[in-house]
Design a protein around this motif. Structure first.
Motif, PDB file in Angstrom:
ATOM      1  N   ILE A   1       0.794  -1.110   0.122  1.00  8.90           N
ATOM      2  CA  ILE A   1       0.032   0.029  -0.034  1.00  8.90           C
ATOM      3  C   ILE A   1       0.840   1.099   0.272  1.00  8.90           C
ATOM      4  CG2 ILE A   1      -0.154   0.065   2.559  1.00  8.90           C
ATOM      5  CD1 ILE A   1      -2.960   1.311   0.046  1.00  8.90           C
ATOM      6  N   ASP A   2       0.747   2.106  -0.698  1.00  6.05           N
ATOM      7  CA  ASP A   2       1.588   3.194  -0.924  1.00  6.05           C
ATOM      8  C   ASP A   2       0.732   4.516  -0.421  1.00  6.05           C
ATOM      9  OD1 ASP A   2       3.993   1.946  -2.544  1.00  6.05           O
ATOM     10  OD2 ASP A   2       2.091   1.639  -3.671  1.00  6.05           O
ATOM     11  N   ILE A   3      -0.729   4.575  -0.524  1.00  7.80           N
ATOM     12  CA  ILE A   3      -1.236   5.952  -0.270  1.00  7.80           C
ATOM     13  C   ILE A   3      -2.488   5.574   0.362  1.00  7.80           C
ATOM     14  CG2 ILE A   3      -2.846   7.895  -1.594  1.00  7.80           C
ATOM     15  CD1 ILE A   3      -0.655   6.990  -4.157  1.00  7.80           C
ATOM     16  N   LEU A   4      -2.810   6.165   1.585  1.00  4.33           N
ATOM     17  CA  LEU A   4      -3.848   6.169   2.281  1.00  4.33           C
ATOM     18  C   LEU A   4      -4.516   7.476   2.355  1.00  4.33           C
ATOM     19  CD1 LEU A   4      -5.900   4.651   4.164  1.00  4.33           C
ATOM     20  CD2 LEU A   4      -4.331   4.904   6.103  1.00  4.33           C
ATOM     21  N   VAL A   5      -5.784   7.526   2.097  1.00  2.00           N
ATOM     22  CA  VAL A   5      -6.462   8.666   2.194  1.00  2.00           C
ATOM     23  C   VAL A   5      -7.730   8.619   3.195  1.00  2.00           C
ATOM     24  CG1 VAL A   5      -8.012  10.665   1.031  1.00  2.00           C
ATOM     25  CG2 VAL A   5      -6.141   9.372  -0.206  1.00  2.00           C
ATOM     26  N   ASN A   6      -7.569   9.027   4.485  1.00  2.00           N
ATOM     27  CA  ASN A   6      -8.596   8.983   5.474  1.00  2.00           C
ATOM     28  C   ASN A   6      -9.709  10.001   5.325  1.00  2.00           C
ATOM     29  OD1 ASN A   6      -7.619   6.698   7.265  1.00  2.00           O
ATOM     30  ND2 ASN A   6      -6.093   7.955   7.778  1.00  2.00           N
ATOM     31  N   ASN A   7     -10.565   9.478   4.412  1.00  2.00           N
ATOM     32  CA  ASN A   7     -11.744  10.493   4.299  1.00  2.00           C
ATOM     33  C   ASN A   7     -13.134  10.124   4.897  1.00  2.00           C
ATOM     34  OD1 ASN A   7     -13.269  12.358   2.716  1.00  2.00           O
ATOM     35  ND2 ASN A   7     -14.287  10.477   1.771  1.00  2.00           N
ATOM     36  N   ALA A   8     -13.128   8.835   5.301  1.00  2.00           N
ATOM     37  CA  ALA A   8     -14.563   8.254   6.013  1.00  2.00           C
ATOM     38  C   ALA A   8     -14.825   9.033   6.912  1.00  2.00           C
ATOM     39  CB  ALA A   8     -14.514   6.872   6.000  1.00  2.00           C
ATOM     40  N   VAL A   9     -16.013   9.387   7.081  1.00  2.00           N
ATOM     41  CA  VAL A   9     -16.489  10.135   8.218  1.00  2.00           C
ATOM     42  C   VAL A   9     -18.175   9.755   8.629  1.00  2.00           C
ATOM     43  CG1 VAL A   9     -17.362  12.203   7.160  1.00  2.00           C
ATOM     44  CG2 VAL A   9     -16.728  12.452   9.638  1.00  2.00           C
ATOM     45  N   ALA A  10     -18.451   9.442   9.829  1.00  2.00           N
ATOM     46  CA  ALA A  10     -19.730   9.042   9.971  1.00  2.00           C
ATOM     47  C   ALA A  10     -20.438  10.282  10.934  1.00  2.00           C
ATOM     48  CB  ALA A  10     -19.770   8.072  11.056  1.00  2.00           C
ATOM     49  N   ARG A  11     -21.701  10.889  10.433  1.00  2.00           N
ATOM     50  CA  ARG A  11     -22.491  11.899  10.923  1.00  2.00           C
ATOM     51  C   ARG A  11     -23.278  11.471  11.842  1.00  2.00           C
ATOM     52  NH1 ARG A  11     -21.099  17.100   8.932  1.00  2.00           N
ATOM     53  NH2 ARG A  11     -19.952  17.044   7.054  1.00  2.00           N
ATOM     54  N   THR A  12     -23.067  11.104  13.007  1.00  2.00           N
ATOM     55  CA  THR A  12     -24.064  10.560  14.151  1.00  2.00           C
ATOM     56  C   THR A  12     -24.706  11.501  14.878  1.00  2.00           C
ATOM     57  OG1 THR A  12     -22.360  10.501  16.003  1.00  2.00           O
ATOM     58  CG2 THR A  12     -22.367   8.582  14.217  1.00  2.00           C
ATOM     59  N   MET A  13     -24.176  12.866  14.918  1.00  2.00           N
ATOM     60  CA  MET A  13     -24.799  13.758  15.747  1.00  2.00           C
ATOM     61  C   MET A  13     -25.427  14.653  14.712  1.00  2.00           C
ATOM     62  SD  MET A  13     -22.555  14.614  18.912  1.00  2.00           S
ATOM     63  CE  MET A  13     -23.676  15.214  20.021  1.00  2.00           C
ATOM     64  N   SER A  14     -26.596  15.356  15.235  1.00  2.00           N
ATOM     65  CA  SER A  14     -27.178  16.702  14.422  1.00  2.00           C
ATOM     66  C   SER A  14     -27.342  17.730  15.317  1.00  2.00           C
ATOM     67  CB  SER A  14     -28.949  15.930  14.114  1.00  2.00           C
ATOM     68  OG  SER A  14     -29.362  15.666  15.239  1.00  2.00           O
ATOM     69  N   SER A  15     -27.048  17.627  16.895  1.00  2.00           N
ATOM     70  CA  SER A  15     -27.399  18.806  17.444  1.00  2.00           C
ATOM     71  C   SER A  15     -26.492  18.763  18.741  1.00  2.00           C
ATOM     72  CB  SER A  15     -28.639  19.415  17.824  1.00  2.00           C
ATOM     73  OG  SER A  15     -29.125  18.199  18.862  1.00  2.00           O
ATOM     74  N   TRP A  16     -26.331  19.900  19.473  1.00  2.00           N
ATOM     75  CA  TRP A  16     -25.669  20.018  20.719  1.00  2.00           C
ATOM     76  C   TRP A  16     -26.230  18.991  21.750  1.00  2.00           C
ATOM     77  CZ3 TRP A  16     -21.112  21.456  22.907  1.00  2.00           C
ATOM     78  CH2 TRP A  16     -21.160  21.946  24.210  1.00  2.00           C
ATOM     79  N   ASN A  17     -27.632  18.971  21.655  1.00  2.00           N
ATOM     80  CA  ASN A  17     -28.491  18.318  22.732  1.00  2.00           C
ATOM     81  C   ASN A  17     -28.761  16.873  22.421  1.00  2.00           C
ATOM     82  OD1 ASN A  17     -28.960  20.599  24.364  1.00  2.00           O
ATOM     83  ND2 ASN A  17     -30.240  21.370  22.884  1.00  2.00           N
ATOM     84  N   ASP A  18     -28.014  16.177  21.326  1.00  2.00           N
ATOM     85  CA  ASP A  18     -28.169  14.662  21.213  1.00  2.00           C
ATOM     86  C   ASP A  18     -27.660  14.028  22.457  1.00  2.00           C
ATOM     87  OD1 ASP A  18     -29.215  15.367  18.636  1.00  2.00           O
ATOM     88  OD2 ASP A  18     -27.380  14.413  17.469  1.00  2.00           O
ATOM     89  N   PRO A  19     -28.237  12.631  22.504  1.00  2.00           N
ATOM     90  CA  PRO A  19     -27.808  11.874  23.571  1.00  2.00           C
ATOM     91  C   PRO A  19     -26.423  11.587  23.355  1.00  2.00           C
ATOM     92  CG  PRO A  19     -29.888  11.186  22.453  1.00  2.00           C
ATOM     93  CD  PRO A  19     -29.352  12.077  21.585  1.00  2.00           C
ATOM     94  N   LEU A  20     -25.767  11.427  24.587  1.00  2.00           N
ATOM     95  CA  LEU A  20     -24.299  11.202  24.826  1.00  2.00           C
ATOM     96  C   LEU A  20     -23.932   9.923  23.783  1.00  2.00           C
ATOM     97  CD1 LEU A  20     -23.416  11.622  28.501  1.00  2.00           C
ATOM     98  CD2 LEU A  20     -22.836  13.271  26.594  1.00  2.00           C
ATOM     99  N   GLU A  21     -24.831   8.840  23.675  1.00  2.00           N
ATOM    100  CA  GLU A  21     -24.367   7.688  22.742  1.00  2.00           C
ATOM    101  C   GLU A  21     -24.164   8.128  21.366  1.00  2.00           C
ATOM    102  OE1 GLU A  21     -23.770   4.382  20.927  1.00  2.00           O
ATOM    103  OE2 GLU A  21     -23.585   4.767  22.933  1.00  2.00           O
TER     104      GLU A  21
END
Length: 262
Positions: free
Chosen positions: A91-111
């Motif tokens: 492997i010569d090149i790794l691009v870390n692009n994956a991201v999960a959008r689990t939150m939608s606001s400041w008041n979301d549950p801690l989980e």
């Protein structure tokens, strides 16, 4: 004799992996790497869409292999590493692009915050270590972290006024801010093995879903007077992946039309 500088941008003979390659950023990153000559792989959590994704890249004139990958699962990191190594032995090149959008606001549950950290922090570390160690053993490679200007500046509430949506999502700012210093750490850790690590921090990218009023307001904040499009990351990625940036590591490149410099 010094070789022609344009040759240093070529990725011929290189093996590249882009995590999360189906989205707005990931797609153009994978296309850019493939166009530059790399044997390119991208990942998605949806195993049912692999063939469809590969066809969509073929329609763009490039060959990109789609692989299933769930950054939340450590065993998935191992499976991905083993698949790449079995097929290419490198492997010569790794691009870390994956991201999960689990939150939608400041008041979301801690989980929701906890799950975001498992994927976007622990998962990021796991995949970087898995492939970074292989690069180190082979004596070189390039790791590129896809950050965000939201890892560089605070949220601007004025951008979202009367838009019906907002940008106050705490886990994303936490993750992208932490990614900057993680980039520096990885660059320092792997540097003696000739493995470079840099970060690209894009600004806002307009799509067919972006309201015209938001595009206009955001564009006024940039020096170039526009949002990013579906090709604006490509050159930066090829530069950081290639030998053209052989003496660049631990750096953050803001690809934001001057947003953060204004």
């Amino acid at each position: 004799m010094i070789r022609n500088v344009m040759e240093s941008f070529s990725l011929q003979g290189k093996v590249a992996l882009v995590t999360g390659g189906a989205g707005l950023y990931g797609r153009q990153i994978a296309i850019a790497l493939a166009q530059a000559g790399a044997e390119t792989h991208m990942t998605t959590r949806s195993g049912e869409k692999l063939a469809e994704l590969e066809r969509s890249f073929a329609d763009e004139g490039v060959a990109v292999t789609a692989l299933r990958f769930d950054q939340e699962r450590e065993e998935s990191v191992d499976e991905l590493r083993d698949r790449i190594m079995a097929e290419h032995g490198r492997i010569d090149i790794l691009v870390n692009n994956a991201v999960a959008r689990t939150m939608s606001s400041w008041n979301d549950p801690l989980e929701t915050f906890d799950r975001s950290m498992r994927i976007n922090a622990t998962g990021l570390f796991a995949v970087t270590r898995a492939f970074g160690d292989i690069m180190a053993e082979r004596g070189g490679g390039s790791i590129i972290n896809v950050g965000s200007i939201q890892g560089m500046v605070g949220a601007d509430g004025a951008l979202y006024k009367d838009m019906g949506f907002h940008g106050f999502v705490p886990d994303y700012f936490f993750h992208k801010g932490g990614m900057l210093n993680f980039t520096r750490f990885v660059a320092s850790y792997y540097g003696p093995k000739n493995v470079r690590c840099n970060c690209v921090s894009p600004g806002g990218l307009a799509s067919h879903r972006t309201p015209p009023a938001f595009i206009e307001r955001y564009s006024e904040r940039t020096m170039l007077g526009r949002m990013a499009g579906d090709t604006d990351l490509m050159g930066s990625i090829v530069f950081l992946a290639s030998d053209a940036s052989a003496y660049v590591t631990g750096a953050n490149l803001a690809v934001d039309g001057g947003y953060t410099a204004k």
